[in-house]
Scaffold this motif. Structure first.
Motif, PDB file in Angstrom:
ATOM      1  N   PRO A  44       0.891  -1.214   0.075  1.00  0.00           N
ATOM      2  CA  PRO A  44      -0.023   0.120   0.112  1.00  0.00           C
ATOM      3  C   PRO A  44       0.542   0.980  -0.322  1.00  0.00           C
ATOM      4  CG  PRO A  44       0.222  -1.332   2.509  1.00  0.00           C
ATOM      5  CD  PRO A  44       0.770  -1.761   1.423  1.00  0.00           C
ATOM      6  N   GLY A  45       0.620   2.584  -0.548  1.00  0.00           N
ATOM      7  CA  GLY A  45       1.295   3.548  -0.476  1.00  0.00           C
ATOM      8  C   GLY A  45       0.672   4.247  -1.413  1.00  0.00           C
ATOM      9  N   GLU A  46       1.065   5.666  -1.418  1.00  0.00           N
ATOM     10  CA  GLU A  46       0.073   6.563  -2.422  1.00  0.00           C
ATOM     11  C   GLU A  46       1.674   7.337  -3.437  1.00  0.00           C
ATOM     12  OE1 GLU A  46      -0.729  10.109   0.116  1.00  0.00           O
ATOM     13  OE2 GLU A  46      -2.394   8.326   1.117  1.00  0.00           O
ATOM     14  N   THR A  47       1.266   7.525  -4.833  1.00  0.00           N
ATOM     15  CA  THR A  47       1.797   8.575  -5.555  1.00  0.00           C
ATOM     16  C   THR A  47       1.914  10.225  -5.342  1.00  0.00           C
ATOM     17  OG1 THR A  47       0.272   8.510  -7.266  1.00  0.00           O
ATOM     18  CG2 THR A  47       1.808   6.640  -7.174  1.00  0.00           C
ATOM     19  N   SER A  48       2.429  10.604  -5.614  1.00  0.00           N
ATOM     20  CA  SER A  48       2.661  12.114  -5.034  1.00  0.00           C
ATOM     21  C   SER A  48       2.184  12.835  -6.604  1.00  0.00           C
ATOM     22  CB  SER A  48       3.965  12.595  -5.240  1.00  0.00           C
ATOM     23  OG  SER A  48       4.120  13.729  -5.444  1.00  0.00           O
ATOM     24  N   GLU A  49       1.336  13.917  -6.124  1.00  0.00           N
ATOM     25  CA  GLU A  49       1.234  14.086  -7.341  1.00  0.00           C
ATOM     26  C   GLU A  49       1.945  15.208  -8.095  1.00  0.00           C
ATOM     27  OE1 GLU A  49      -1.874  14.633  -8.828  1.00  0.00           O
ATOM     28  OE2 GLU A  49      -2.975  12.901  -7.228  1.00  0.00           O
TER      29      GLU A  49
END
Length: 44
Positions: A28-33
């Motif tokens: 799980p993780g997020e990508t940066s805008e």
């Protein structure tokens, strides 16, 4: 003959590793805008 057996074992191990990673899924993780900005060093 030994080479074929070794290649088969290696192929089976690689396939098992791919299937295991696929079954576990991505962490799980997020990508940066924001895009990644890199600089090129200037030549004097």
């Amino acid at each position: 003959m030994r080479a074929l057996i070794a290649a088969g074992i290696g192929l089976a191990a690689a396939l098992a590793l791919v299937l295991a990673v696929t079954a576990i899924g991505a962490p799980p993780g997020e990508t940066s805008e924001k895009p990644l900005h890199t600089t090129v060093p200037a030549h004097p």
